[in-house]
Design an enzyme around this catalytic site. Structure first.
Site, PDB file in Angstrom:
ATOM      1  N   GLY A 217       0.347  -3.070   4.014  1.00 50.62           N
ATOM      2  CA  GLY A 217      -0.740  -2.805   4.939  1.00 50.62           C
ATOM      3  C   GLY A 217      -0.634  -1.432   5.562  1.00 50.62           C
ATOM      4  O   GLY A 217      -0.214  -0.472   4.919  1.00 50.62           O
ATOM      5  N   ILE A 218      -0.969  -1.356   6.851  1.00 51.78           N
ATOM      6  CA  ILE A 218      -1.023  -0.084   7.555  1.00 51.78           C
ATOM      7  C   ILE A 218      -0.123  -0.121   8.779  1.00 51.78           C
ATOM      8  O   ILE A 218       0.040  -1.165   9.411  1.00 51.78           O
ATOM      9  CB  ILE A 218      -2.483   0.231   7.969  1.00 51.78           C
ATOM     10  CG1 ILE A 218      -2.590   1.625   8.585  1.00 51.78           C
ATOM     11  CG2 ILE A 218      -3.017  -0.821   8.930  1.00 51.78           C
ATOM     12  CD1 ILE A 218      -4.037   2.046   8.836  1.00 51.78           C
ATOM     13  N   GLY A 219       0.500   1.019   9.099  1.00 47.99           N
ATOM     14  CA  GLY A 219       1.309   1.118  10.298  1.00 47.99           C
ATOM     15  C   GLY A 219       2.730   1.553  10.013  1.00 47.99           C
ATOM     16  O   GLY A 219       3.109   1.826   8.870  1.00 47.99           O
ATOM     17  N   ILE A 221       5.616  -0.046  10.183  1.00 49.62           N
ATOM     18  CA  ILE A 221       6.455  -0.939   9.381  1.00 49.62           C
ATOM     19  C   ILE A 221       6.137  -0.817   7.898  1.00 49.62           C
ATOM     20  O   ILE A 221       7.051  -0.615   7.082  1.00 49.62           O
ATOM     21  CB  ILE A 221       6.356  -2.392   9.879  1.00 49.62           C
ATOM     22  CG1 ILE A 221       7.011  -2.515  11.262  1.00 49.62           C
ATOM     23  CG2 ILE A 221       7.009  -3.354   8.895  1.00 49.62           C
ATOM     24  CD1 ILE A 221       6.904  -3.893  11.888  1.00 49.62           C
ATOM     25  N   GLU A 240      -4.778  -4.638  -1.016  1.00 44.20           N
ATOM     26  CA  GLU A 240      -6.065  -4.443  -0.341  1.00 44.20           C
ATOM     27  C   GLU A 240      -6.243  -2.963   0.005  1.00 44.20           C
ATOM     28  O   GLU A 240      -7.230  -2.341  -0.351  1.00 44.20           O
ATOM     29  CB  GLU A 240      -6.077  -5.303   0.916  1.00 44.20           C
ATOM     30  CG  GLU A 240      -7.291  -5.154   1.788  1.00 44.20           C
ATOM     31  CD  GLU A 240      -7.173  -6.014   3.022  1.00 44.20           C
ATOM     32  OE1 GLU A 240      -7.673  -5.591   4.070  1.00 44.20           O
ATOM     33  OE2 GLU A 240      -6.565  -7.109   2.946  1.00 44.20           O
ATOM     34  N   GLY A 338      -7.069  -9.561   4.803  1.00 51.18           N
ATOM     35  CA  GLY A 338      -6.640 -10.124   3.525  1.00 51.18           C
ATOM     36  C   GLY A 338      -5.262 -10.754   3.579  1.00 51.18           C
ATOM     37  O   GLY A 338      -4.668 -11.032   2.533  1.00 51.18           O
TER      38      GLY A 338
END
Length: 433
Positions: A217-219, A221, A240, A338
């Site tokens: 995902g995003i960020g 981490i 995604e 997602g």
């Protein structure tokens, strides 16, 4: 001038020309994230000046801009819905201007359209090629669906967009209005990696093997995880979001996609958002496929990837393994997105793994993110039945196949040390042992 260029010129005009085809009661869906039509949305408020316009709805997620039509002065004319909140959507939600639609991404358009279908698509696209095609390069979450179905289609043509392969093309015959712009594409840099992020990245990397296919995902981490994977070999991507960390892995040859069992040799995603290096890497890259979310995020499709590893983040986890990723209590923060799609897909893949990674504490270390039970009012984003591993900077808690008693022990072991005793006492009181 060929026939396609003549057709293009006949549809080209100003933003006012484009907005002239909007009618009272229309339901607009703009492109999301880096595919947002910034110039047109920046003048959307001018529709209120028309005597024939009384109400316009906008299905607007992952907002990047800040536009006049958000202002309270326009609340009688414009209302907004969203599948997923960013900072702007959160502000509008708190002001009562934006409502949230709970949905898993792979079926978002299908479920929405069965009840209440947007009829106007406004996107951002690359300049037209000699065959009459343009591409919504950096976004395909909902774009393909509405490019195929919308009654009216308006495109901003932006030369700054990379040309990204996949099911992103639209022909000039199918477009109603064209507005040429020269808008910078929004970027987000790779996150600053703190020591906690780095530790989480190393733990997650230990669960990823050479030849696996990953989703991130995003960020901070996910960025830390990507950087921790640089010693792996022949990774694949089915995700995604294609992010900047993934570009690093592709450029270094860590991601080759050669071991994938679905779309071998291709990085598959449904939108891209990151730094300029990412966009440059995607441009005219034949190894990239930007496909619709209804396909990419379909758990049945995801499961066709052997060794699929879904890696997501969360806000809170309880001692039985329930995951809350959308908010705390009644305070809504983001959305389902997602996460369930990818987790379920990984669950059903051969040798698949579903991982949730989060910091052990929040609010400057004052609150444990691992709680005896979720804050009342919190939404369960991911069932405890779906998660294989929870990871914090203190280690890995294996949940797959474990009893509640075993889960409690494993989760307390990765909580911040200062909260472990009170978690044990709470587990005892709740008879989780």
């Amino acid at each position: 001038m060929n026939q396609f260029q003549e057709l293009y010129e006949s549809k080209k005009g100003t933003v006012a020309d484009a907005l002239a085809i909007i009618s009272d009661g229309d339901y607009l869906v703009p492109g999301y994230c880096a595919n947002e039509p910034f110039t047109i949305l920046g003048q959307l408020h001018t529709l209120q000046d028309r005597e024939d316009i009384h109400h316009i709805r906008v299905l607007y997620s992952l907002a990047n801009g800040d536009y006049p039509f958000f202002d309270k002065a326009y609340e009688q004319t414009f209302s907004m819905d969203s599948y997923f909140f960013g900072a702007t959507n959160r502000r509008l939600y708190q002001e009562g201007r934006c409502s949230y639609i709970p949905v898993n991404l792979h079926e978002a358009t299908k479920r929405k359209d069965s009840f209440d279908e947007p009829n106007v698509y406004i996107g951002s696209a690359t300049p037209m090629d000699k065959h009459g095609y343009m591409r919504t390069s950096l976004g395909n979450m909902i774009d393909r669906n509405y490019m195929d179905k919308a009654e009216k289609i308006i495109l901003e043509i932006n030369p700054n967009l990379p040309l990204v392969n996949g099911d992103t093309e639209i022909h000039i015959r199918d477009v109603d209005r064209i507005v040429e712009v020269n808008t910078p594409i929004p970027t987000i840099p790779l996150s600053k990696i703190e020591k906690e992020d780095e530790a989480i990245g190393q733990y997650v990397a230990s669960l990823v093997h050479d030849g696996d296919t990953i989703q991130l995902g995003i960020g901070s981490i996910p960025d830390a995880i990507a950087l921790a994977l640089t010693d792996k070999k022949d990774l694949g991507i089915h995700t995604e979001m294609i992010n900047s960390g993934m570009a690093v892995l592709m450029e270094k040859g860590v991601v080759t996609n050669k071991k994938k069992t679905l779309h071998r040799g291709k990085t598959v995603g449904t939108f891209a958002f990151g730094d300029q290096h990412l966009y440059d890497w995607l441009d005219q890259n034949p190894s990239i496929l930007m496909l619709p979310a209804e396909y990419v995020n379909n758990p049945a499709v995801i499961a066709k990837n052997d060794n699929m590893v879904a890696i997501n983040t969360a806000m809170q986890v309880d001692l039985s393994g329930q995951v809350s990723s959308e908010g705390i209590g009644s305070k809504h923060y983001s959305g389902s997105g997602g996460q369930t799609d990818m987790s379920q897909g990984a669950n059903h893949a051969k040798n698949g793994r579903s991982i949730i990674a989060l910091h052990a504490t929040a609010k400057n270390g004052t609150i444990s993110t691992i709680q005896p039970y979720l804050t009342p009012g919190s939404v369960v984003s991911l069932s405890r039945n779906c998660v294989d591993y929870i990871v914090t900077e203190y280690g890995i808690a294996a949940l797959k196949g474990r009893s509640v008693r075993e889960r409690v022990e494993n989760l307390i072991a990765i909580a911040h040390p200062k909260f472990r005793e009170e978690l044990r006492e709470a587990a005892q009181q709740m008879m989780l042992w």
